[in-house]
Design an enzyme around this catalytic site. Structure first.
Site, PDB file in Angstrom:
ATOM      1  N   LYS A   9      -1.185 -16.950   1.795  1.00 14.36           N
ATOM      2  CA  LYS A   9      -1.446 -18.056   0.882  1.00 14.36           C
ATOM      3  C   LYS A   9      -1.729 -17.923  -0.631  1.00 14.36           C
ATOM      4  O   LYS A   9      -1.830 -16.744  -0.867  1.00 14.36           O
ATOM      5  CB  LYS A   9      -2.565 -18.830   1.827  1.00 14.36           C
ATOM      6  CG  LYS A   9      -2.244 -19.091   3.189  1.00 14.36           C
ATOM      7  CD  LYS A   9      -3.607 -19.879   3.701  1.00 14.36           C
ATOM      8  CE  LYS A   9      -3.293 -20.315   5.190  1.00 14.36           C
ATOM      9  NZ  LYS A   9      -4.195 -21.068   5.776  1.00 14.36           N
ATOM     10  N   TYR A  49       2.836 -28.742   6.947  1.00 11.62           N
ATOM     11  CA  TYR A  49       1.452 -29.157   7.729  1.00 11.62           C
ATOM     12  C   TYR A  49       1.605 -30.420   8.350  1.00 11.62           C
ATOM     13  O   TYR A  49       0.443 -30.915   8.630  1.00 11.62           O
ATOM     14  CB  TYR A  49       0.427 -28.919   6.961  1.00 11.62           C
ATOM     15  CG  TYR A  49      -0.016 -27.517   6.766  1.00 11.62           C
ATOM     16  CD1 TYR A  49      -0.483 -26.651   7.619  1.00 11.62           C
ATOM     17  CD2 TYR A  49       0.253 -26.882   5.442  1.00 11.62           C
ATOM     18  CE1 TYR A  49      -0.862 -25.399   7.761  1.00 11.62           C
ATOM     19  CE2 TYR A  49      -0.542 -25.552   5.254  1.00 11.62           C
ATOM     20  CZ  TYR A  49      -0.797 -24.857   6.412  1.00 11.62           C
ATOM     21  OH  TYR A  49      -1.617 -23.483   6.397  1.00 11.62           O
ATOM     22  N   ASN A 112      -8.168 -18.946   3.333  1.00 15.81           N
ATOM     23  CA  ASN A 112      -8.171 -18.105   4.450  1.00 15.81           C
ATOM     24  C   ASN A 112      -7.258 -16.636   4.269  1.00 15.81           C
ATOM     25  O   ASN A 112      -6.705 -16.122   5.536  1.00 15.81           O
ATOM     26  CB  ASN A 112      -8.588 -18.527   5.689  1.00 15.81           C
ATOM     27  CG  ASN A 112      -7.652 -19.229   6.174  1.00 15.81           C
ATOM     28  OD1 ASN A 112      -6.368 -19.711   5.573  1.00 15.81           O
ATOM     29  ND2 ASN A 112      -7.699 -20.030   7.405  1.00 15.81           N
ATOM     30  N   HIS A 115      -1.260 -17.341   7.024  1.00 14.39           N
ATOM     31  CA  HIS A 115      -1.167 -18.355   7.981  1.00 14.39           C
ATOM     32  C   HIS A 115      -0.043 -17.598   9.039  1.00 14.39           C
ATOM     33  O   HIS A 115       0.597 -16.470   8.739  1.00 14.39           O
ATOM     34  CB  HIS A 115      -0.260 -19.457   7.311  1.00 14.39           C
ATOM     35  CG  HIS A 115       0.521 -20.172   8.691  1.00 14.39           C
ATOM     36  ND1 HIS A 115      -0.145 -21.152   9.130  1.00 14.39           N
ATOM     37  CD2 HIS A 115       1.696 -20.124   8.970  1.00 14.39           C
ATOM     38  CE1 HIS A 115       0.797 -21.437  10.016  1.00 14.39           C
ATOM     39  NE2 HIS A 115       1.934 -20.943   9.962  1.00 14.39           N
ATOM     40  N   GLU A 126       8.759 -23.508  11.927  1.00 14.20           N
ATOM     41  CA  GLU A 126       8.087 -22.970  10.627  1.00 14.20           C
ATOM     42  C   GLU A 126       8.983 -21.991  10.107  1.00 14.20           C
ATOM     43  O   GLU A 126       9.186 -21.864   8.886  1.00 14.20           O
ATOM     44  CB  GLU A 126       6.774 -22.423  10.940  1.00 14.20           C
ATOM     45  CG  GLU A 126       5.678 -23.473  11.322  1.00 14.20           C
ATOM     46  CD  GLU A 126       4.349 -22.843  11.361  1.00 14.20           C
ATOM     47  OE1 GLU A 126       4.216 -21.493  11.511  1.00 14.20           O
ATOM     48  OE2 GLU A 126       3.621 -23.757  11.726  1.00 14.20           O
TER      49      GLU A 126
HETATM   50  P1  ATP Z   1      -3.008 -21.276  10.142  1.00 20.14           P
HETATM   51  O1  ATP Z   1      -2.367 -22.540  10.790  1.00 20.14           O
HETATM   52  O2  ATP Z   1      -3.299 -21.377   8.397  1.00 20.14           O
HETATM   53  O3  ATP Z   1      -2.377 -20.082  10.411  1.00 20.14           O
HETATM   54  P2  ATP Z   1      -4.872 -21.634  11.734  1.00 20.14           P
HETATM   55  O4  ATP Z   1      -4.032 -21.848  12.991  1.00 20.14           O
HETATM   56  O5  ATP Z   1      -6.126 -20.408  12.184  1.00 20.14           O
HETATM   57  O6  ATP Z   1      -4.426 -21.357  10.626  1.00 20.14           O
HETATM   58  P3  ATP Z   1      -5.333 -24.381  11.847  1.00 20.14           P
HETATM   59  O7  ATP Z   1      -6.342 -25.057  12.645  1.00 20.14           O
HETATM   60  O8  ATP Z   1      -3.888 -24.473  12.062  1.00 20.14           O
HETATM   61  O9  ATP Z   1      -5.595 -22.949  11.721  1.00 20.14           O
HETATM   62  O10 ATP Z   1      -5.536 -24.879  10.360  1.00 20.14           O
HETATM   63  C1  ATP Z   1      -4.627 -24.588   9.330  1.00 20.14           C
HETATM   64  C2  ATP Z   1      -5.301 -24.496   8.316  1.00 20.14           C
HETATM   65  O11 ATP Z   1      -5.848 -25.463   7.649  1.00 20.14           O
HETATM   66  C3  ATP Z   1      -6.300 -23.291   8.255  1.00 20.14           C
HETATM   67  O12 ATP Z   1      -5.632 -21.960   8.281  1.00 20.14           O
HETATM   68  C4  ATP Z   1      -7.165 -23.750   6.890  1.00 20.14           C
HETATM   69  O13 ATP Z   1      -6.386 -23.052   5.819  1.00 20.14           O
HETATM   70  C5  ATP Z   1      -7.189 -25.135   7.067  1.00 20.14           C
HETATM   71  N1  ATP Z   1      -8.443 -25.467   7.710  1.00 20.14           N
HETATM   72  C6  ATP Z   1      -8.468 -25.545   9.112  1.00 20.14           C
HETATM   73  N2  ATP Z   1      -9.750 -25.992   9.487  1.00 20.14           N
HETATM   74  C7  ATP Z   1     -10.483 -26.707   8.451  1.00 20.14           C
HETATM   75  C8  ATP Z   1     -11.271 -27.036   7.757  1.00 20.14           C
HETATM   76  N3  ATP Z   1     -12.295 -27.536   8.831  1.00 20.14           N
HETATM   77  N4  ATP Z   1     -11.894 -27.240   6.709  1.00 20.14           N
HETATM   78  C9  ATP Z   1     -10.949 -26.918   5.757  1.00 20.14           C
HETATM   79  N5  ATP Z   1      -9.817 -26.217   6.155  1.00 20.14           N
HETATM   80  C10 ATP Z   1      -9.275 -26.268   7.249  1.00 20.14           C
HETATM   81 MG    MG Z   2      -2.433 -23.084  12.732  1.00 16.00          MG
END
Ligand code: ATP
Ligand code: MG
Length: 137
Positions: A9, A49, A112, A115, A126
């Site tokens: 990211k 997304y 974080n 992804h 994706e």
């Molecule tokens: P990713 O999809 O990025 O691999 P993930 O599957 O662990 O991560 P998701 O629940 O799919 O998490 O959320 C997608 C992304 O949205 C997260 O990686 C993070 O960057 C952001 N995100 C998720 N939850 C929150 C939150 N509560 N507040 C802010 N940003 C969030």
């Molecule tokens: Mg995810």
């Protein structure tokens, strides 16, 4: 063999973590089948997304994801989706296990670093979102 999409990211790229992430991928025996550095438009980030469009963090997340360059990769291995997610760690770095990328480098639940796709169907969507057949080895 399974394929998954990995993204380094904007926070990971701007903080100089591309090499660190790729070393971990290679050490864990996942094969890189496609890779490029891109900067998404807002529309492209929203399309990527789209599953999260109703979430309260959608606006902020899509702003963040187009705020700078990202590295997108197709990874392949036996059940590639799970080992890559295991290497990433929990979404919230505070909950991430020791030795994971997010535990070691993330600064924020949103910023974080990486992804990973979460299921075979999302991985197919994706990887296809970023790479056509000619761009994969
Ligand atoms: P990713 O999809 O990025 O691999 P993930 O599957 O662990 O991560 P998701 O629940 O799919 O998490 O959320 C997608 C992304 O949205 C997260 O990686 C993070 O960057 C952001 N995100 C998720 N939850 C929150 C939150 N509560 N507040 C802010 N940003 C969030
Ligand atoms: Mg995810």
């Amino acid at each position: 063999m399974e394929q998954t999409l990995a993204i380094i990211k904007p926070d990971g790229v701007s903080r100089g973590l591309i090499g660190e992430v790729i070393i971990r991928i290679e050490r864990n025996k996942l094969k890189i089948k496609a890779m490029k550095l891109i900067q998404m438009s807002k529309t492209q980030a929203q399309g990527f997304y789209a599953v999260h469009r109703e979430r309260p963090f959608f606006q902020s997340l899509t702003d963040f994801m187009c705020s700078g360059p990202v590295v997108v990769m197709v990874l392949e291995g036996e059940n590639a989706i799970k080992p890559w997610r295991d290497m990433m760690g929990a979404t919230n770095y505070k909950d991430a296990a020791e030795g994971t990328i997010r535990r070691d480098f993330a600064t924020d639940i949103e910023k974080n670093v990486v992804h990973g796709s979460d299921a075979p169907e999302t991985a197919a969507f994706e990887t296809g979102y970023f790479f056509n057949a000619l761009e994969r080895v």
